[in-house]
Design a protein around this motif. Structure first.
Motif, short mmCIF file in Angstrom:
data_model
loop_
_atom_site.label_atom_id
_atom_site.label_comp_id
_atom_site.label_asym_id
_atom_site.label_seq_id
_atom_site.Cartn_x
_atom_site.Cartn_y
_atom_site.Cartn_z
N THR A 34 -30.20 48.15 -19.97
CA THR A 34 -31.01 48.19 -18.75
C THR A 34 -30.19 48.79 -17.61
N THR A 36 -28.99 49.15 -14.08
CA THR A 36 -28.99 48.31 -12.89
C THR A 36 -28.73 49.10 -11.62
N GLU A 48 -29.15 42.98 -21.58
CA GLU A 48 -30.10 42.01 -21.04
C GLU A 48 -29.65 40.55 -21.18
N HIS A 130 -29.72 37.13 -15.92
CA HIS A 130 -29.93 37.62 -17.28
C HIS A 130 -30.87 36.67 -18.00
N ARG A 131 -31.16 36.97 -19.22
CA ARG A 131 -32.14 36.17 -19.95
C ARG A 131 -31.75 36.01 -21.40
#
Length: 312
Positions: A34, A36, A48, A130-131
C-alpha cells in the motif's frame, strides 16, 4: 570486538531505478503493498499488516542502485550509543544522529558498512494504523528479511556481528565452502543475511504472508499474472520458512514466505547445512532443484551506490 545489539527489527529497504513507474505499479498492484506517500519520483510503500509507515522505498534515478537498508531501535539514546561505538571504530558516517526528514520523522544515523552500503538506524519513527490480514488474503503482512551479496562474505558477516551486534543463526555451505550466513537482531531466525557473490549487490527481500494458504494464493496470483517464479514453492531448512522467488521490474529478487522460525536465545546454537543435500534447500521437495542458473538470478547487477550516499 563485539557490540551488544541495540537493533530491534528490520524497518525497510530503499532501492532506485530508471523505470520508476513500472516498478511502482509492480509493488502496488501486483506484489500487494500500500502506497502511503508519493512525492515526485519517490514512493513509500507499506505492508498492510505492519505498523511500519513503509517497508519499501522506491526512487527514480538514472541508475539502478541499492539506496539503503534501515533498522529500528528502542530510543534516541540507543542511536547515540551506537553512533559513539561506530565513530570509535572509525566507521564513516553519512550523517550524524539527527531528526529525520523522511515520512514518519524520527531520530536516526546513517553510515557506510565495510563494503559501502548505506545503513540507517532510527528510533521514534511514527507508526501507521494497520490491520489484521484476513484469511485467504494473499498480500504481505510485513517485511521479513533482506539479504545482500558480498565478494568478501566472511569479512562482511564479521563486520555486522562486531559493529551492529547481529547474532549468527545458521550457515549454508556447498561441500566445504560456506556460501550463506543468516543473522538475527531479535528472536526471528533472521532479518538480515549475507550471500557469497562476485560483487556487492542486493540479493533479495522477503515478505511474510499470513499463513501457508495465503502464501500459496499469493504465489499463484503472480503466476497467473504472467510473472515468472524462478524458484519455489518450497520450504527452506535454515529458518524453516516457505519460499517462492520472483523478480521485480528492475531485476531484484523478491520472495513470498511464511512461518519463519522463532529461536530461543538461551538454547540456540548455529547449524551448518550443506546444500548438496537437496532437503537442506527445500524440505518439501516441491521446488525446482537449486541450480547455478537459479542462484545467478539473485546475484543482481553491480551496485552503483557503494560509498555514495543517496540524495535522500
Amino acid at each position: 570486538m563485539n557490540t551488544t545489539s541495540v537493533l530491534t527489527h528490520l524497518r525497510y529497504f530503499a532501492i532506485a531505478m530508471p523505470n520508476f513507474d513500472e516498478q511502482r505499479a509492480f509493488y502496488r498492484e501486483t506484489w500487494g503493498l500500500t502506497e502511503t506517500v508519493n512525492d515526485s519520483g519517490v514512493s513509500f510503500l507499506a505492508a498492510e499488516g505492519s505498523p511500519e509507515l513503509y517497508t519499501v522505498r522506491l526512487r527514480k534515478d538514472s541508475e539502478k542502485r541499492m539506496d539503503l537498508v534501515a533498522f529500528g531501535c528502542a530510543s534516541p539514546a540507543d542511536v547515540d550509543t551506537l553512533t559513539e561505538q561506530l565513530i570509535a571504530r572509525r566507521v564513516t558516517l553519512v550523517h550524524e544522529p539527527r531528526e529525520l526528514d523522511t515520512p514518519g520523522g524520527g531520530y536516526g544515523v546513517r553510515f557506510f558498512d565495510n563494503e559501502g552500503r548505506v545503513v540507517e538506524v532510527s528510533a521514534d519513527v511514527a507508526v501507521r494504523a494497520h490491520r489484521k490480514i484476513e484469511e485467504r488474503e494473499p498480500i504481505p503482512v510485513k517485511l521479513s528479511h533482506v539479504l545482500m551479496n558480498s565478494p568478501t562474505p566472511e569479512v562482511t558477516v564479521r563486520w555486522y556481528i562486531d559493529h551492529l551486534g547481529f547474532r549468527l543463526s545458521d550457515t549454508m555451505r556447498i561441500g566445504d565452502r560456506e556460501i550463506m550466513w543468516f543473522l538475527r537482531c531479535n528472536d526471528f531466525h533472521h532479518s538480515f543475511g549475507i550471500v557469497r557473490g562476485p560483487h556487492a549487490a542486493f540479493n533479495h527481500a522477503s515478505f511474510e504472508m499470513r499463513g501457508i494458504d495465503e502464501f500459496m494464493r499469493g504465489t499463484g496470483r503472480l503466476h497467473r499474472l504472467g510473472f515468472e517464479r524462478f524458484w519455489g514453492p518450497g520450504r527452506h531448512r535454515a529458518g524453516d520458512n516457505t519460499f517462492s522467488y520472483f523478480l521485480d521490474q528492475a531485476g531484484n529478487t523478491v520472495e513470498y514466505s511464511t512461518e519463519l522460525e522463532v529461536v530461543d536465545e538461551d538454547t540456540w546454537h548455529p547449524h551448518i547445512y550443506d546444500l548438496s543435500e537437496p532437503e537442506n534447500s527445500d524440505q518439501w521437495g516441491t521446488a525446482n532443484p537449486m541450480t547455478e542458473s537459479i542462484a545467478a538470478c539473485s546475484r543482481n547487477d553491480v551496485d552503483r551506490g557503494l560509498f555514495v550516499a543517496p540524495p535522500m
